[in-house]
Design an enzyme around this catalytic site. Structure first.
Site, PDB file in Angstrom:
ATOM      1  N   TYR A  51       0.818  -1.221   0.000  1.00 23.25           N
ATOM      2  CA  TYR A  51       0.000   0.000   0.000  1.00 23.25           C
ATOM      3  C   TYR A  51       0.854   1.274   0.000  1.00 23.25           C
ATOM      4  O   TYR A  51       0.388   2.325   0.435  1.00 23.25           O
ATOM      5  CB  TYR A  51      -0.933  -0.004   1.210  1.00 23.25           C
ATOM      6  CG  TYR A  51      -2.176  -0.853   1.013  1.00 23.25           C
ATOM      7  CD1 TYR A  51      -3.063  -0.606  -0.038  1.00 23.25           C
ATOM      8  CD2 TYR A  51      -2.480  -1.896   1.894  1.00 23.25           C
ATOM      9  CE1 TYR A  51      -4.205  -1.379  -0.216  1.00 23.25           C
ATOM     10  CE2 TYR A  51      -3.633  -2.665   1.718  1.00 23.25           C
ATOM     11  CZ  TYR A  51      -4.487  -2.399   0.667  1.00 23.25           C
ATOM     12  OH  TYR A  51      -5.630  -3.151   0.483  1.00 23.25           O
ATOM     13  N   PHE A  59      -5.469   7.246   7.023  1.00 19.76           N
ATOM     14  CA  PHE A  59      -5.946   5.903   7.375  1.00 19.76           C
ATOM     15  C   PHE A  59      -4.883   4.826   7.154  1.00 19.76           C
ATOM     16  O   PHE A  59      -5.139   3.645   7.375  1.00 19.76           O
ATOM     17  CB  PHE A  59      -7.215   5.554   6.587  1.00 19.76           C
ATOM     18  CG  PHE A  59      -7.067   5.633   5.086  1.00 19.76           C
ATOM     19  CD1 PHE A  59      -6.515   4.581   4.356  1.00 19.76           C
ATOM     20  CD2 PHE A  59      -7.497   6.759   4.392  1.00 19.76           C
ATOM     21  CE1 PHE A  59      -6.381   4.651   2.979  1.00 19.76           C
ATOM     22  CE2 PHE A  59      -7.369   6.841   3.010  1.00 19.76           C
ATOM     23  CZ  PHE A  59      -6.799   5.779   2.310  1.00 19.76           C
ATOM     24  N   ARG A  87     -12.286  -5.276 -10.977  1.00 15.06           N
ATOM     25  CA  ARG A  87     -12.685  -4.150 -10.122  1.00 15.06           C
ATOM     26  C   ARG A  87     -14.208  -4.040 -10.050  1.00 15.06           C
ATOM     27  O   ARG A  87     -14.771  -3.676  -9.014  1.00 15.06           O
ATOM     28  CB  ARG A  87     -12.097  -2.843 -10.655  1.00 15.06           C
ATOM     29  CG  ARG A  87     -10.598  -2.744 -10.565  1.00 15.06           C
ATOM     30  CD  ARG A  87     -10.110  -2.327  -9.213  1.00 15.06           C
ATOM     31  NE  ARG A  87     -10.436  -0.952  -8.896  1.00 15.06           N
ATOM     32  CZ  ARG A  87     -10.022  -0.321  -7.801  1.00 15.06           C
ATOM     33  NH1 ARG A  87      -9.262  -0.960  -6.911  1.00 15.06           N
ATOM     34  NH2 ARG A  87     -10.352   0.918  -7.574  1.00 15.06           N
ATOM     35  N   THR A  93     -14.936   1.139  -3.420  1.00 15.24           N
ATOM     36  CA  THR A  93     -14.093   1.081  -2.220  1.00 15.24           C
ATOM     37  C   THR A  93     -14.919   1.128  -0.936  1.00 15.24           C
ATOM     38  O   THR A  93     -14.689   0.359  -0.006  1.00 15.24           O
ATOM     39  CB  THR A  93     -13.085   2.252  -2.232  1.00 15.24           C
ATOM     40  OG1 THR A  93     -12.353   2.203  -3.468  1.00 15.24           O
ATOM     41  CG2 THR A  93     -12.132   2.179  -1.059  1.00 15.24           C
ATOM     42  N   ARG A 104     -18.123  -6.363  -2.535  1.00 16.49           N
ATOM     43  CA  ARG A 104     -18.232  -5.430  -1.408  1.00 16.49           C
ATOM     44  C   ARG A 104     -19.682  -5.012  -1.165  1.00 16.49           C
ATOM     45  O   ARG A 104     -20.103  -4.812  -0.016  1.00 16.49           O
ATOM     46  CB  ARG A 104     -17.354  -4.201  -1.667  1.00 16.49           C
ATOM     47  CG  ARG A 104     -15.855  -4.491  -1.533  1.00 16.49           C
ATOM     48  CD  ARG A 104     -15.032  -3.342  -2.070  1.00 16.49           C
ATOM     49  NE  ARG A 104     -13.596  -3.474  -1.812  1.00 16.49           N
ATOM     50  CZ  ARG A 104     -12.678  -2.721  -2.404  1.00 16.49           C
ATOM     51  NH1 ARG A 104     -13.036  -1.795  -3.298  1.00 16.49           N
ATOM     52  NH2 ARG A 104     -11.402  -2.881  -2.121  1.00 16.49           N
ATOM     53  N   ASN A 114     -13.456  -3.996   4.016  1.00 21.50           N
ATOM     54  CA  ASN A 114     -14.136  -4.175   2.719  1.00 21.50           C
ATOM     55  C   ASN A 114     -13.754  -5.451   1.971  1.00 21.50           C
ATOM     56  O   ASN A 114     -13.904  -5.552   0.758  1.00 21.50           O
ATOM     57  CB  ASN A 114     -14.000  -2.918   1.853  1.00 21.50           C
ATOM     58  CG  ASN A 114     -12.576  -2.602   1.458  1.00 21.50           C
ATOM     59  OD1 ASN A 114     -11.659  -3.339   1.803  1.00 21.50           O
ATOM     60  ND2 ASN A 114     -12.396  -1.514   0.734  1.00 21.50           N
ATOM     61  N   HIS A 117      -9.237  -6.930  -2.090  1.00 24.01           N
ATOM     62  CA  HIS A 117      -8.436  -5.978  -2.871  1.00 24.01           C
ATOM     63  C   HIS A 117      -8.397  -6.440  -4.320  1.00 24.01           C
ATOM     64  O   HIS A 117      -8.306  -7.639  -4.588  1.00 24.01           O
ATOM     65  CB  HIS A 117      -6.999  -5.940  -2.329  1.00 24.01           C
ATOM     66  CG  HIS A 117      -6.026  -5.290  -3.279  1.00 24.01           C
ATOM     67  ND1 HIS A 117      -5.820  -3.928  -3.305  1.00 24.01           N
ATOM     68  CD2 HIS A 117      -5.232  -5.815  -4.266  1.00 24.01           C
ATOM     69  CE1 HIS A 117      -4.932  -3.638  -4.259  1.00 24.01           C
ATOM     70  NE2 HIS A 117      -4.558  -4.762  -4.845  1.00 24.01           N
ATOM     71  N   GLU A 128       2.090  -5.656  -8.376  1.00 19.32           N
ATOM     72  CA  GLU A 128       1.566  -6.408  -7.226  1.00 19.32           C
ATOM     73  C   GLU A 128       1.815  -7.908  -7.381  1.00 19.32           C
ATOM     74  O   GLU A 128       2.160  -8.595  -6.409  1.00 19.32           O
ATOM     75  CB  GLU A 128       0.074  -6.105  -7.042  1.00 19.32           C
ATOM     76  CG  GLU A 128      -0.154  -4.664  -6.566  1.00 19.32           C
ATOM     77  CD  GLU A 128      -1.614  -4.203  -6.614  1.00 19.32           C
ATOM     78  OE1 GLU A 128      -1.851  -3.037  -6.284  1.00 19.32           O
ATOM     79  OE2 GLU A 128      -2.492  -5.004  -6.982  1.00 19.32           O
TER      80      GLU A 128
HETATM   81  P1  DAT Z   1      -9.457   0.186  -3.441  1.00 20.43           P
HETATM   82  O1  DAT Z   1      -9.178  -0.887  -2.420  1.00 20.43           O
HETATM   83  O2  DAT Z   1     -10.901   0.223  -3.841  1.00 20.43           O
HETATM   84  O3  DAT Z   1      -8.512   0.112  -4.618  1.00 20.43           O
HETATM   85  P2  DAT Z   1      -7.824   2.386  -2.487  1.00 20.43           P
HETATM   86  O4  DAT Z   1      -6.704   1.785  -3.259  1.00 20.43           O
HETATM   87  O5  DAT Z   1      -8.110   3.842  -2.706  1.00 20.43           O
HETATM   88  O6  DAT Z   1      -9.202   1.592  -2.721  1.00 20.43           O
HETATM   89  O7  DAT Z   1      -7.567   2.196  -0.923  1.00 20.43           O
HETATM   90  C1  DAT Z   1      -7.050   0.982  -0.442  1.00 20.43           C
HETATM   91  C2  DAT Z   1      -7.806   0.588   0.799  1.00 20.43           C
HETATM   92  O8  DAT Z   1      -7.633   1.595   1.798  1.00 20.43           O
HETATM   93  C3  DAT Z   1      -9.314   0.484   0.604  1.00 20.43           C
HETATM   94  O9  DAT Z   1      -9.713  -0.775   0.113  1.00 20.43           O
HETATM   95  C4  DAT Z   1      -9.817   0.742   1.994  1.00 20.43           C
HETATM   96  C5  DAT Z   1      -8.825   1.744   2.546  1.00 20.43           C
HETATM   97  N1  DAT Z   1      -9.315   3.113   2.379  1.00 20.43           N
HETATM   98  C6  DAT Z   1      -9.389   3.831   1.239  1.00 20.43           C
HETATM   99  N2  DAT Z   1      -9.905   5.046   1.449  1.00 20.43           N
HETATM  100  C7  DAT Z   1     -10.171   5.103   2.769  1.00 20.43           C
HETATM  101  C8  DAT Z   1     -10.726   6.087   3.625  1.00 20.43           C
HETATM  102  N3  DAT Z   1     -11.115   7.280   3.162  1.00 20.43           N
HETATM  103  N4  DAT Z   1     -10.859   5.793   4.947  1.00 20.43           N
HETATM  104  C9  DAT Z   1     -10.468   4.594   5.436  1.00 20.43           C
HETATM  105  N5  DAT Z   1      -9.944   3.618   4.684  1.00 20.43           N
HETATM  106  C10 DAT Z   1      -9.798   3.864   3.375  1.00 20.43           C
HETATM  107 MG    MG Z   2      -6.482   0.353  -4.676  1.00 21.88          MG
END
Ligand code: DAT
Ligand code: MG
Length: 150
Positions: A51, A59, A87, A93, A104, A114, A117, A128
């Site tokens: 990440y 977060f 996706r 998300t 989800r 959620n 991934h 990845e």
């Molecule tokens: P995704 O998993 O849909 O690709 P992301 O890459 O933006 O979303 O974020 C990775 C993870 O981080 C996501 O599955 C959950 C967490 N996350 C994202 N935005 C968040 C937020 N605003 N508050 C808390 N957790 C969050």
């Molecule tokens: Mg992501």
């Protein structure tokens, strides 16, 4: 078969809640092929690497805590446009915004729990997969291939 691959991970909540089969089933039934899979508990430093793009987010700490809180199921799925379609199967998300019918949307409530991934681009999928499967992935062709792809 020169098609896409994506990295899909069932997060610790998905494993604890018995959703492994459900997730695999959805990708299988769609017509994608499983090319690699392992149940694995990762170190904090590994989760931080996965990440890394989110390291400045407020977060981030909680997200890393969550990913190291139990084993995850790491997978590589292959098929036509599997990154963007994966996706769609995963859903938005924030699970409360995710459509019913998505993973989800059907199985989660909070953004920090959620369930799953999925890579967001072909380039990130490549990175990845290299991170999670340095040992490589399986080479095989489904006997059903010509019944799914024309
Ligand atoms: P995704 O998993 O849909 O690709 P992301 O890459 O933006 O979303 O974020 C990775 C993870 O981080 C996501 O599955 C959950 C967490 N996350 C994202 N935005 C968040 C937020 N605003 N508050 C808390 N957790 C969050
Ligand atoms: Mg992501």
């Amino acid at each position: 078969m020169a098609t896409e691959q994506t990295f899909i991970m069932i997060k610790p909540d998905g494993v604890q809640r018995g959703l492994i089969g459900e997730v695999i089933s959805r990708f299988e039934k769609k017509g994608f092929y499983l090319r690699a899979m392992k149940l694995i508990s990762v170190e904090r430093s590994f989760a931080e690497k996965h990440y890394a793009d989110l390291s400045s987010k407020p977060f981030f700490g909680g997200l890393v805590e969550y990913i190291v809180s139990g084993p995850v199921v790491a997978m590589v799925w292959e098929g036509k446009q599997v990154v963007s379609t994966g996706r769609k199967l995963v859903g938005a998300t924030n699970p409360l915004a995710a459509e019913p019918g998505t993973i989800r949307g059907d199985f989660a409530v909070d953004i920090g729990r959620n369930v799953i991934h999925g890579s967001d681009s072909v380039e990130n999928a490549r990175k990845e997969i290299a991170l999670w499967f340095p040992e490589g992935i399986a080479e095989w062709k489904s006997a059903q291939h010509s019944w799914i792809y024309e």
